[in-house]
Design a protein around this motif. Sequence first.
Motif, short mmCIF file in Angstrom:
data_model
loop_
_atom_site.label_atom_id
_atom_site.label_comp_id
_atom_site.label_asym_id
_atom_site.label_seq_id
_atom_site.Cartn_x
_atom_site.Cartn_y
_atom_site.Cartn_z
N PHE A 23 57.95 20.44 59.38
CA PHE A 23 58.09 21.47 58.36
C PHE A 23 58.59 20.87 57.06
O PHE A 23 58.04 21.14 55.98
N PHE A 24 59.63 20.06 57.12
CA PHE A 24 60.20 19.51 55.90
C PHE A 24 59.24 18.54 55.21
O PHE A 24 59.21 18.47 53.98
N ARG A 25 58.43 17.83 55.98
CA ARG A 25 57.43 16.94 55.38
C ARG A 25 56.34 17.72 54.65
O ARG A 25 55.67 17.17 53.77
N SER A 26 56.17 18.99 54.99
CA SER A 26 55.12 19.79 54.35
C SER A 26 55.52 20.27 52.96
O SER A 26 54.69 20.82 52.23
N ILE A 77 73.09 20.57 62.41
CA ILE A 77 72.69 19.18 62.19
C ILE A 77 71.35 18.89 62.87
O ILE A 77 70.47 18.24 62.31
N GLY A 78 71.18 19.41 64.08
CA GLY A 78 69.98 19.10 64.85
C GLY A 78 68.72 19.73 64.31
O GLY A 78 67.61 19.28 64.62
N ILE A 79 68.85 20.77 63.51
CA ILE A 79 67.67 21.49 63.02
C ILE A 79 66.76 20.59 62.20
O ILE A 79 65.54 20.79 62.17
N TYR A 80 67.32 19.57 61.56
CA TYR A 80 66.51 18.71 60.69
C TYR A 80 65.58 17.83 61.53
O TYR A 80 64.36 17.79 61.31
N ARG A 81 66.12 17.12 62.50
CA ARG A 81 65.30 16.25 63.34
C ARG A 81 64.24 17.04 64.10
O ARG A 81 63.10 16.59 64.27
N GLU A 135 73.80 23.87 50.68
CA GLU A 135 74.77 23.03 51.39
C GLU A 135 74.33 21.57 51.32
O GLU A 135 73.31 21.26 50.70
N LYS A 136 75.10 20.67 51.95
CA LYS A 136 74.86 19.24 51.78
C LYS A 136 74.33 18.53 53.02
O LYS A 136 73.89 17.39 52.92
N THR A 137 74.35 19.19 54.18
CA THR A 137 73.86 18.50 55.38
C THR A 137 72.38 18.18 55.28
O THR A 137 71.89 17.26 55.94
N SER A 138 71.67 18.89 54.42
CA SER A 138 70.24 18.63 54.24
C SER A 138 69.96 17.23 53.72
O SER A 138 68.83 16.73 53.83
N LEU A 139 70.96 16.56 53.17
CA LEU A 139 70.77 15.19 52.71
C LEU A 139 70.41 14.25 53.86
O LEU A 139 69.91 13.14 53.64
N LEU A 140 70.62 14.68 55.10
CA LEU A 140 70.19 13.90 56.26
C LEU A 140 68.69 13.63 56.21
O LEU A 140 68.21 12.61 56.74
N LEU A 141 67.95 14.53 55.59
CA LEU A 141 66.50 14.32 55.49
C LEU A 141 66.17 13.04 54.73
O LEU A 141 65.15 12.40 54.99
N LYS A 142 67.03 12.66 53.80
CA LYS A 142 66.83 11.42 53.06
C LYS A 142 67.55 10.24 53.73
O LYS A 142 66.97 9.17 53.93
N THR A 143 68.82 10.44 54.07
CA THR A 143 69.63 9.32 54.53
C THR A 143 69.30 8.89 55.95
O THR A 143 69.44 7.71 56.29
N ARG A 144 68.88 9.82 56.80
CA ARG A 144 68.60 9.48 58.19
C ARG A 144 67.12 9.49 58.53
O ARG A 144 66.67 8.70 59.36
N TYR A 145 66.36 10.39 57.89
CA TYR A 145 64.98 10.59 58.32
C TYR A 145 63.95 10.12 57.31
O TYR A 145 62.75 10.29 57.53
N GLY A 146 64.38 9.53 56.20
CA GLY A 146 63.47 8.82 55.32
C GLY A 146 62.54 9.67 54.49
O GLY A 146 61.51 9.17 54.02
N LEU A 147 62.85 10.94 54.25
CA LEU A 147 61.98 11.79 53.43
C LEU A 147 62.31 11.59 51.95
O LEU A 147 62.76 12.50 51.25
N ASP A 148 62.07 10.38 51.47
CA ASP A 148 62.45 10.02 50.10
C ASP A 148 61.61 10.75 49.05
O ASP A 148 62.06 10.94 47.91
#
Length: 407
Positions: A95-98, A86-90, A106-119
């Motif tokens: 990297f993910f913004r690039s 879970i912590g790897i995203y924050r 898997e589905k935990t990557s959806l945190l990038l949208k739901t928690r961190y706003g990478l819409d």
Amino acid sequence: MKIGFLFNHDQVHQVAHALPTALAMTEDYPQAEIVIATTNDRLTAEVMRLCERLNVTVPLVQLTLRRPTTRALAATLEWGLPVTKIGIYRDNLDFFRSLDALVVAEKTSLLLKTRYGLDDLKIIHTRHGAGDRAIGFNRHSAMFDHVLVSGSKIRQRLIHDAGVDPERMSLIGYPKFDLMPDPAPRLPFQANGKPTVLYNPHPSPHLSSWYAQGRAVLDHFLRDDRYNLIFAPHVMLFHRRFVVTIDRFRIDRAGTIDARYRNAPNIHIDLGSASSTDMTYTAAADIYLGDVSSQVYEFLHRPRPCLFLDAHATAWAGDPNYVHWQAGEVVTSTGDLGDALDRAVARHDTYRPVQRALFQRSFELTGERSAVRAARAVMSVLGDTASRAPLHRTATTMRTDEGLRVA
């Protein structure tokens, strides 16, 4: 256009579901920049092992926890909770913004949208496995920008159960089958000529046969050596001291495996090597013994006898979460396991057409490699379907102060 393929798990079982697609994209779409991201040394080694096997190399980054707080939490709680996953995203948002798109199994990557706003980041779900468990068809599936599905069964359940828009799915077959061992491997202990049973229990305490019946299964093969046994459970069953599930909160302990089982000449035990995930055992075995693991569908690539253990008095008839139990007899006790295995072999002709039908609904395979179809689907989502001549890239890796292993 930069497309990342993320492998973020404690174990390697998801790699073979998405890596073939990444390699196909690297070869056929040189206009796209493909990068594979892993989150631990085990995943990195598995990616490199499969790339070496296929004689293809790709850019690779290894993401790690970068914040002291996250590392401290992982050091304290990782024994029972997936803190790193879970912590790897924050800790790696730069990297993910690039990326323009992220392909995940898997589905935990959806945190990038739901928690961190990478819409603006398109996240494409490959799924992992073609099983029937309800968690594979929950509402989170509808949150992806696109879903790659293996067959009509998966597509229909995602529409009806998860509310996924049909226009946001592509039928692509099963890229993992591109790695199917051919010919089927035979393990050294199979030289005795006895038929071999694969016992493949799932880790979830509320679904698995292991906690209530597993040691009785091992005891049976100690007493009755007419069959060989490959004991290769889901790789997460013994990964931690305790198994915790969130779809229905349960906690249990898998325990340890006694030496008498490991030393038996007709028993082969593998609690988590790459062979447990790359179809070595589903290809090598003659009979499948399990409960709810999606690996049964990989076993049915070549129809063979199946037997299922129900340790929970399940009212499974007509339940879409147990469709695979139509592929063989379901028993609730291990008391007559020897007779049940004999029946599975003797009555297999009765189940063979059912197995074929289940397989065909789960996998829409064509003469074209599934990974090539998946790569084309990903590029279509991104608005680019032009194919190019094959291009092989070489990559080297190193560790940096930021915790990245970069090409």
